[in-house]
Scaffold this motif. Structure first.
Motif, PDB file in Angstrom:
ATOM      1  N   THR A 165       0.837  -1.200   0.000  1.00 36.45           N
ATOM      2  CA  THR A 165       0.000   0.000   0.000  1.00 36.45           C
ATOM      3  C   THR A 165       0.870   1.248   0.000  1.00 36.45           C
ATOM      4  OG1 THR A 165      -1.832  -1.109   1.122  1.00 36.45           O
ATOM      5  CG2 THR A 165      -1.738   1.294   1.287  1.00 36.45           C
ATOM      6  N   ILE A 170      -2.203   1.760  -3.371  1.00 38.09           N
ATOM      7  CA  ILE A 170      -3.418   0.951  -3.501  1.00 38.09           C
ATOM      8  C   ILE A 170      -3.807   0.399  -2.133  1.00 38.09           C
ATOM      9  CG2 ILE A 170      -4.447  -1.081  -4.590  1.00 38.09           C
ATOM     10  CD1 ILE A 170      -2.377  -0.746  -6.842  1.00 38.09           C
ATOM     11  N   LYS A 171      -5.049   0.630  -1.739  1.00 41.84           N
ATOM     12  CA  LYS A 171      -5.516   0.128  -0.456  1.00 41.84           C
ATOM     13  C   LYS A 171      -5.799  -1.363  -0.562  1.00 41.84           C
ATOM     14  CE  LYS A 171      -8.932   1.039   3.175  1.00 41.84           C
ATOM     15  NZ  LYS A 171     -10.120   1.853   3.559  1.00 41.84           N
ATOM     16  N   ASP A 172      -5.282  -2.125   0.388  1.00 45.69           N
ATOM     17  CA  ASP A 172      -5.474  -3.575   0.382  1.00 45.69           C
ATOM     18  C   ASP A 172      -6.797  -3.894   1.074  1.00 45.69           C
ATOM     19  OD1 ASP A 172      -5.064  -6.235  -0.003  1.00 45.69           O
ATOM     20  OD2 ASP A 172      -3.514  -6.459   1.536  1.00 45.69           O
ATOM     21  N   LEU A 173      -7.850  -4.002   0.294  1.00 50.62           N
ATOM     22  CA  LEU A 173      -9.191  -4.198   0.844  1.00 50.62           C
ATOM     23  C   LEU A 173      -9.359  -5.593   1.429  1.00 50.62           C
ATOM     24  CD1 LEU A 173     -11.255  -2.566  -2.050  1.00 50.62           C
ATOM     25  CD2 LEU A 173     -10.482  -1.500   0.078  1.00 50.62           C
TER      26      LEU A 173
END
Length: 278
Positions: A165, A170-173
């Protein structure tokens, strides 16, 4: 005493000590170093881009080497090895193939990247990004991904560092549908596979997939340096323009004040009564 005489007696530029002009001078003193610093920031970005282009060009042109010679389980791929041309011989593990959400194609279309474990001949596993395919109509469904070649194959590609991240933004959902991930991360995949995985991953460049899908990822641009140097020069010109602009404004103010004083003096002279005739 005439206004003109009084003006020069107290100094033509005495207005510079007024509150308005002191504030203007303070703003100028703040803007100049700020603009100079912004110029150096853009210069450093230019230098970084030039160095990165040189690295990309050098590593793409280098003779491909076996991936196991550059990385190992838990290894953090150093910047000097980014985009390094590598080879891998083994078999695709299609059973554990996943897709990476929210990835763009060459034309900007949103879809997914196909990420698959590759079991190396002689032992070990490396993750391979096979390329881009469109997302399924239902975001919870697994998209239509062409089958990977069966049997032993030799793959060529570019070595890439694991995504985080922090490095990618990028957000690690959490709670994603089965076989869908947000990041390409070897440690994450090793946990899912319950076996060691080489650090980093391979961005596949060959063999070419049948029918052109998945769409292989384009090589990074090693020719463009961007507008950073032009922006740096622009900021420095702005910094030089601030004191010049201050001087121009001050001179204009002085001219207007002198003109106003002269006009007032002429008006005063005109208003004086003429001497009485004997």
């Amino acid at each position: 005493m005439h206004p003109m005489t009084q003006l020069y007696r107290h100094g033509v530029y005495r207005f510079l000590l007024t509150r308005q002009w002191l504030i203007l001078a303070l703003i100028a003193l703040v803007l100049i170093p700020t603009m100079v610093e912004l110029g150096f920031w853009q210069l450093h970005r230019h230098e970084h881009k030039v160095a990165q282009n040189a690295l990309i060009s050098r590593n793409l042109k280098a003779k491909p080497v076996p991936v196991a010679g550059l990385t190992s389980p838990g290894h953090v791929v150093p910047r000097s090895d980014y985009w390094r041309a590598v080879t891998a011989t083994g078999t695709y593990d299609e059973k554990h193939e996943v897709v990476v959400r929210r990835r763009t194609a060459t034309d900007g279309s949103i879809g997914v990247h196909v990420l698959i474990p590759f079991d190396l001949k002689g032992g070990g596993t490396v993750m391979i990004n096979r390329g881009w395919v469109p997302s399924a109509a239902d975001q919870h469904a697994f998209p239509d991904v062409p089958a990977a070649p069966r049997g032993e194959v030799t793959v060529t590609g570019r070595l890439k560092a694991d995504e985080t991240t922090g490095s990618s933004g990028i957000k690690d959902l959490a709670d994603l549908p089965d076989r869908q991930v947000m990041l390409i991360n070897s440690a994450q995949q090793a946990k899912l596979l319950s076996r060691p995985v080489l650090g980093g991953y391979i961005e596949q460049t060959g063999p070419e997939p049948k029918g052109g899908t998945p769409e292989l990822i384009e090589a990074p641009d090693a020719g463009s340096i961007g507008p950073h140097m032009a922006y740096a020069v622009q900021w420095w010109l702005f910094a030089a323009g601030v004191p010049a602009g201050f001087v121009v404004l001050a001179r204009r103010e002085k001219r207007d004040r002198v003109a106003a004083a002269a006009a007032a003096e002429q008006a005063a002279d005109a208003a004086e009564p003429e001497p009485a005739k004997a």
